[in-house]
Design a protein around this motif. Structure first.
Motif, PDB file in Angstrom:
ATOM      1  N   GLY A   1       0.821  -1.214   0.000  1.00  0.00           N
ATOM      2  CA  GLY A   1       0.000   0.000   0.000  1.00  0.00           C
ATOM      3  C   GLY A   1       0.848   1.254   0.000  1.00  0.00           C
ATOM      4  O   GLY A   1       0.583   2.214  -0.736  1.00  0.00           O
ATOM      5  N   LEU A   2       1.895   1.249   0.830  1.00  0.00           N
ATOM      6  CA  LEU A   2       2.795   2.407   0.869  1.00  0.00           C
ATOM      7  C   LEU A   2       3.504   2.581  -0.464  1.00  0.00           C
ATOM      8  O   LEU A   2       3.766   3.702  -0.902  1.00  0.00           O
ATOM      9  CB  LEU A   2       3.802   2.263   2.011  1.00  0.00           C
ATOM     10  N   PHE A   3       3.781   1.466  -1.131  1.00  0.00           N
ATOM     11  CA  PHE A   3       4.434   1.554  -2.428  1.00  0.00           C
ATOM     12  C   PHE A   3       3.525   2.206  -3.459  1.00  0.00           C
ATOM     13  O   PHE A   3       3.991   2.987  -4.297  1.00  0.00           O
ATOM     14  CB  PHE A   3       4.881   0.167  -2.907  1.00  0.00           C
ATOM     15  N   VAL A   4       2.232   1.923  -3.401  1.00  0.00           N
ATOM     16  CA  VAL A   4       1.288   2.570  -4.324  1.00  0.00           C
ATOM     17  C   VAL A   4       1.309   4.084  -4.099  1.00  0.00           C
ATOM     18  O   VAL A   4       1.321   4.866  -5.055  1.00  0.00           O
ATOM     19  CB  VAL A   4      -0.134   1.990  -4.177  1.00  0.00           C
TER      20      VAL A   4
ATOM     21  N   LEU B   1       5.977   9.463  -7.421  1.00  0.00           N
ATOM     22  CA  LEU B   1       6.892   9.406  -8.571  1.00  0.00           C
ATOM     23  C   LEU B   1       6.189   9.826  -9.853  1.00  0.00           C
ATOM     24  O   LEU B   1       6.740  10.588 -10.660  1.00  0.00           O
ATOM     25  CB  LEU B   1       7.454   7.994  -8.736  1.00  0.00           C
ATOM     26  N   LEU B   2       4.982   9.332 -10.058  1.00  0.00           N
ATOM     27  CA  LEU B   2       4.253   9.672 -11.274  1.00  0.00           C
ATOM     28  C   LEU B   2       3.911  11.155 -11.346  1.00  0.00           C
ATOM     29  O   LEU B   2       3.872  11.734 -12.429  1.00  0.00           O
ATOM     30  CB  LEU B   2       2.988   8.820 -11.393  1.00  0.00           C
ATOM     31  N   SER B   3       3.714  11.773 -10.205  1.00  0.00           N
ATOM     32  CA  SER B   3       3.424  13.216 -10.211  1.00  0.00           C
ATOM     33  C   SER B   3       4.631  14.023 -10.673  1.00  0.00           C
ATOM     34  O   SER B   3       4.476  15.149 -11.147  1.00  0.00           O
ATOM     35  CB  SER B   3       2.960  13.679  -8.833  1.00  0.00           C
ATOM     36  N   LEU B   4       5.815  13.431 -10.587  1.00  0.00           N
ATOM     37  CA  LEU B   4       7.012  14.120 -11.094  1.00  0.00           C
ATOM     38  C   LEU B   4       6.939  14.344 -12.602  1.00  0.00           C
ATOM     39  O   LEU B   4       7.595  15.235 -13.134  1.00  0.00           O
ATOM     40  CB  LEU B   4       8.275  13.321 -10.753  1.00  0.00           C
ATOM     41  N   ILE B   5       6.140  13.541 -13.279  1.00  0.00           N
ATOM     42  CA  ILE B   5       5.990  13.691 -14.730  1.00  0.00           C
ATOM     43  C   ILE B   5       5.453  15.083 -15.062  1.00  0.00           C
ATOM     44  O   ILE B   5       5.818  15.670 -16.084  1.00  0.00           O
ATOM     45  CB  ILE B   5       5.084  12.582 -15.308  1.00  0.00           C
ATOM     46  N   LEU B   6       4.610  15.621 -14.202  1.00  0.00           N
ATOM     47  CA  LEU B   6       4.065  16.962 -14.433  1.00  0.00           C
ATOM     48  C   LEU B   6       5.161  18.021 -14.463  1.00  0.00           C
ATOM     49  O   LEU B   6       5.056  19.009 -15.176  1.00  0.00           O
ATOM     50  CB  LEU B   6       3.037  17.311 -13.355  1.00  0.00           C
TER      51      LEU B   6
END
Length: 140
Positions: A81-84, A90-95
């Motif tokens: 869960g913490l990994f999600v 991490l995915l928000s860094l794409i912004l």
């Protein structure tokens, strides 16, 4: 307080009919959509063609999270869960780092595969609240 605790952290974790099949189908759709997104961004595919796969990835990911939380909120405190939550970060860094999006997606995918194939002992390990919350292990 015990009522709230029992609802959020039932012992044993809740289950529902067809959970395993539903989660398997959602996971398959999620992996397929994220694979297309990863490949599409590596070859600079047109965003309008990738957008439907983004929506499928978001929807299936959200439904997978809901299915975990229906079982027990303990999932949030387990390694998986913490990994999600870390993947969201991490995915928000794409912004911010749009030009590095393919590399960020690849890193997230590699870590996801590694964790998915880790032992249940690792995936279901409670990072917080050990001893006071029952992990969801065995409720797949």
């Amino acid at each position: 307080m015990n009522t709230v605790r029992h609802v959020l952290f039932p012992d044993p974790p809740r289950n529902f009919p067809g959970r395993r099949v539903i989660r398997s189908l959602l996971r398959a759709a999620h992996v397929a959509a994220t694979a297309v997104l990863l490949g599409g961004h590596f070859v600079d595919g047109p965003l309008e063609r990738l957008a439907p796969f983004l929506w499928v990835a978001l929807a299936t990911g959200a439904l997978l999270i809901v299915s975990e939380l229906l079982s027990s909120f303990a999932w949030l405190f387990e390694v998986r869960g913490l990994f999600v939550l870390a993947k969201f970060a991490l995915l928000s860094l794409i912004l911010v780092f749009w030009e590095s999006r393919a590399a960020i997606l690849l890193i997230v995918m590699l870590f996801s595969v590694a964790l998915a194939h880790a032992s249940g002992t690792i995936r279901h390990r409670l990072v917080f609240f050990r001893g006071s919350v029952k992990p969801t292990r065995g409720n797949d």
